[in-house]
Write an enzyme that holds these catalytic residues in place. Sequence first.
Site, PDB file in Angstrom:
ATOM      1  N   CYS A 124       0.814  -1.222   0.000  1.00 45.82           N
ATOM      2  CA  CYS A 124       0.000   0.000   0.000  1.00 45.82           C
ATOM      3  C   CYS A 124       0.846   1.270   0.000  1.00 45.82           C
ATOM      4  CB  CYS A 124      -0.952   0.002   1.185  1.00 45.82           C
ATOM      5  SG  CYS A 124      -1.986  -1.459   1.217  1.00 45.82           S
ATOM      6  N   HIS A 268      -3.036   6.983   3.204  1.00 45.15           N
ATOM      7  CA  HIS A 268      -3.498   5.729   2.616  1.00 45.15           C
ATOM      8  C   HIS A 268      -4.841   5.381   3.273  1.00 45.15           C
ATOM      9  CE1 HIS A 268      -4.012   1.705   1.446  1.00 45.15           C
ATOM     10  NE2 HIS A 268      -3.602   1.163   2.580  1.00 45.15           N
ATOM     11  N   ASN A 298     -10.276  -0.034   0.780  1.00 47.29           N
ATOM     12  CA  ASN A 298      -8.819   0.049   0.682  1.00 47.29           C
ATOM     13  C   ASN A 298      -8.382  -0.440  -0.709  1.00 47.29           C
ATOM     14  OD1 ASN A 298      -6.066  -0.387   0.807  1.00 47.29           O
ATOM     15  ND2 ASN A 298      -6.090  -1.366   2.812  1.00 47.29           N
TER      16      ASN A 298
HETATM   17  O1  UT7 Z   1      -3.372  -1.432   3.772  1.00 52.20           O
HETATM   18  C1  UT7 Z   1      -3.047  -2.080   4.972  1.00 52.20           C
HETATM   19  C2  UT7 Z   1      -4.047  -3.193   5.154  1.00 52.20           C
HETATM   20  N1  UT7 Z   1      -4.562  -3.538   6.397  1.00 52.20           N
HETATM   21  C3  UT7 Z   1      -5.047  -2.723   7.378  1.00 52.20           C
HETATM   22  O2  UT7 Z   1      -4.952  -1.544   7.383  1.00 52.20           O
HETATM   23  C4  UT7 Z   1      -5.773  -3.423   8.478  1.00 52.20           C
HETATM   24  C5  UT7 Z   1      -5.521  -2.850   9.852  1.00 52.20           C
HETATM   25  N2  UT7 Z   1      -6.438  -3.452  10.815  1.00 52.20           N
HETATM   26  C6  UT7 Z   1      -7.735  -3.116  10.895  1.00 52.20           C
HETATM   27  O3  UT7 Z   1      -8.190  -2.244  10.173  1.00 52.20           O
HETATM   28  C7  UT7 Z   1      -8.590  -3.802  11.935  1.00 52.20           C
HETATM   29  O4  UT7 Z   1      -7.757  -4.596  12.751  1.00 52.20           O
HETATM   30  C8  UT7 Z   1      -9.737  -4.661  11.313  1.00 52.20           C
HETATM   31  C9  UT7 Z   1     -10.782  -3.757  10.684  1.00 52.20           C
HETATM   32  C10 UT7 Z   1      -9.171  -5.617  10.268  1.00 52.20           C
HETATM   33  C11 UT7 Z   1     -10.408  -5.482  12.400  1.00 52.20           C
HETATM   34  O5  UT7 Z   1     -10.937  -4.614  13.402  1.00 52.20           O
HETATM   35  P1  UT7 Z   1     -10.676  -4.933  14.944  1.00 52.20           P
HETATM   36  O6  UT7 Z   1     -11.391  -3.934  15.722  1.00 52.20           O
HETATM   37  O7  UT7 Z   1      -9.189  -5.066  15.122  1.00 52.20           O
HETATM   38  O8  UT7 Z   1     -11.387  -6.321  15.115  1.00 52.20           O
HETATM   39  P2  UT7 Z   1     -10.807  -7.705  15.623  1.00 52.20           P
HETATM   40  O9  UT7 Z   1     -10.007  -8.352  14.536  1.00 52.20           O
HETATM   41  O10 UT7 Z   1     -10.154  -7.512  16.962  1.00 52.20           O
HETATM   42  O11 UT7 Z   1     -12.127  -8.515  15.844  1.00 52.20           O
HETATM   43  C12 UT7 Z   1     -13.129  -8.111  16.796  1.00 52.20           C
HETATM   44  C13 UT7 Z   1     -14.343  -8.990  16.614  1.00 52.20           C
HETATM   45  C14 UT7 Z   1     -14.014 -10.473  16.549  1.00 52.20           C
HETATM   46  O12 UT7 Z   1     -15.050 -11.154  17.196  1.00 52.20           O
HETATM   47  P3  UT7 Z   1     -14.872 -11.709  18.706  1.00 52.20           P
HETATM   48  O13 UT7 Z   1     -13.678 -12.617  18.634  1.00 52.20           O
HETATM   49  O14 UT7 Z   1     -14.624 -10.470  19.529  1.00 52.20           O
HETATM   50  O15 UT7 Z   1     -16.151 -12.378  18.949  1.00 52.20           O
HETATM   51  C15 UT7 Z   1     -14.064 -10.772  15.085  1.00 52.20           C
HETATM   52  O16 UT7 Z   1     -14.408 -12.127  14.812  1.00 52.20           O
HETATM   53  O17 UT7 Z   1     -14.971  -8.655  15.374  1.00 52.20           O
HETATM   54  C16 UT7 Z   1     -15.158  -9.852  14.616  1.00 52.20           C
HETATM   55  N3  UT7 Z   1     -15.084  -9.528  13.210  1.00 52.20           N
HETATM   56  C17 UT7 Z   1     -16.172  -9.210  12.479  1.00 52.20           C
HETATM   57  N4  UT7 Z   1     -17.470  -9.147  12.806  1.00 52.20           N
HETATM   58  C18 UT7 Z   1     -18.330  -8.798  11.823  1.00 52.20           C
HETATM   59  C19 UT7 Z   1     -13.983  -9.449  12.413  1.00 52.20           C
HETATM   60  N5  UT7 Z   1     -14.333  -9.108  11.164  1.00 52.20           N
HETATM   61  C20 UT7 Z   1     -15.685  -8.958  11.185  1.00 52.20           C
HETATM   62  C21 UT7 Z   1     -16.641  -8.617  10.200  1.00 52.20           C
HETATM   63  N6  UT7 Z   1     -17.935  -8.527  10.572  1.00 52.20           N
HETATM   64  N7  UT7 Z   1     -16.296  -8.332   8.922  1.00 52.20           N
END
Ligand code: UT7
Length: 341
Positions: A124, A268, A298
């Site tokens: 990215c 970004h 993204n």
């Molecule tokens: O260009 C660079 C590319 N990457 C990035 O910039 C990504 C950087 N990271 C992020 O943007 C965030 O970490 C995410 C958006 C990917 C995830 O957000 P988060 O607040 O860190 O969520 P998490 O991974 O800690 O998950 C929290 C909960 C989990 O459920 P439990 O275990 O708490 O029950 C996940 O299973 O959210 C759940 N979850 C979802 N729920 C509904 C994860 N993805 C989803 C989804 N819909 N799409």
Amino acid sequence: MAIEIIATGRALPSHRISNAQIAEKIDTTDEWIRSHTGIGFRYIADAQTATSDLALLAARNALSLALENGSVQEQSLEELALTLDMIIVGTITPDYYGTPSTACLVQHELGALHAGALDINAACSGFIYGLENAAGLLSLNQERKRALVIGADILTKIVDWEDRGTCILFGDGAGAVLVEKREQGEERRGLLRTILRADGSGAESLIIRRGGSRNPYQRGEIVDKPPYVQMDGRAVYNFAVKAVTEIIEALLACESIGIDAVRWIVPHQANARIVAAAGKRLGIPAEKFFLNIENYANTSSASIPIALDELNRREEIKRGDIIITVGFGGGLTYGGNLIKW
Ligand code: UT7
């Protein structure tokens, strides 16, 4: 000598899908995606469209704008393409892995017969790295005058559509800028400063494990999905907030300017929360950051040049404005450009 962006362009696939449409297929909701990322929609390439197709369209749009706005003397796109000395494409989703580069495909289709062409893999951060590389190549050789820098990616073809933690994040697109080396006037302008950094210790947090020389597909192996991105979302998130903060601070310090002197920070577009957290740490008001993630999700290396093109065409960037770009991505890479438009 000044390295100036004299035109911009972008290209998006025609098919746009909402969070609600994704939620019909996987276990997620519009509310979750919006509240955790700021994303509402994304454009998705069809089976026939490859990265060079979008890159080519964005490049043509940038060249057409240069012809329209009178910043070049050539009369046609073909004539202008012949004046290009370099084509650089930032991408991690090339049409073909290894060779040929996507830049070579664009070079051929444009008829840029005098241009060198290469791809940059900085994920990215590809556009930020690409712009600095173009500036360096133009500066090194008196004969070189113009370069196209393109960020183009089709991540939706290499995400795991069964992994709700990654597939909701990405969209496809391309952005391009036409860069020209000009005489420096009394005032410094153009690309004033770039910072490029990397932290390969985080390589595993954003990785496509299969298909490369480390882990090639084996003869006889049944492959039931394309190579796909695996991501430790939390790790990338924490890295990204630190990276954005560090780069903005460093760019301002290098040029001894305060944030008030900056018209736009163009980050970004990975997650609106990353930008908000970095802004809060730095005490920079949210309005300084240009965000269009709601519309595009993204788009990887395309996100910054798409944003620049939007601002430019809406005349929200004027000559003399100071713009900071800042980005981060797989590698891990990060960096930023400080540009006097
Ligand atoms: O260009 C660079 C590319 N990457 C990035 O910039 C990504 C950087 N990271 C992020 O943007 C965030 O970490 C995410 C958006 C990917 C995830 O957000 P988060 O607040 O860190 O969520 P998490 O991974 O800690 O998950 C929290 C909960 C989990 O459920 P439990 O275990 O708490 O029950 C996940 O299973 O959210 C759940 N979850 C979802 N729920 C509904 C994860 N993805 C989803 C989804 N819909 N799409």
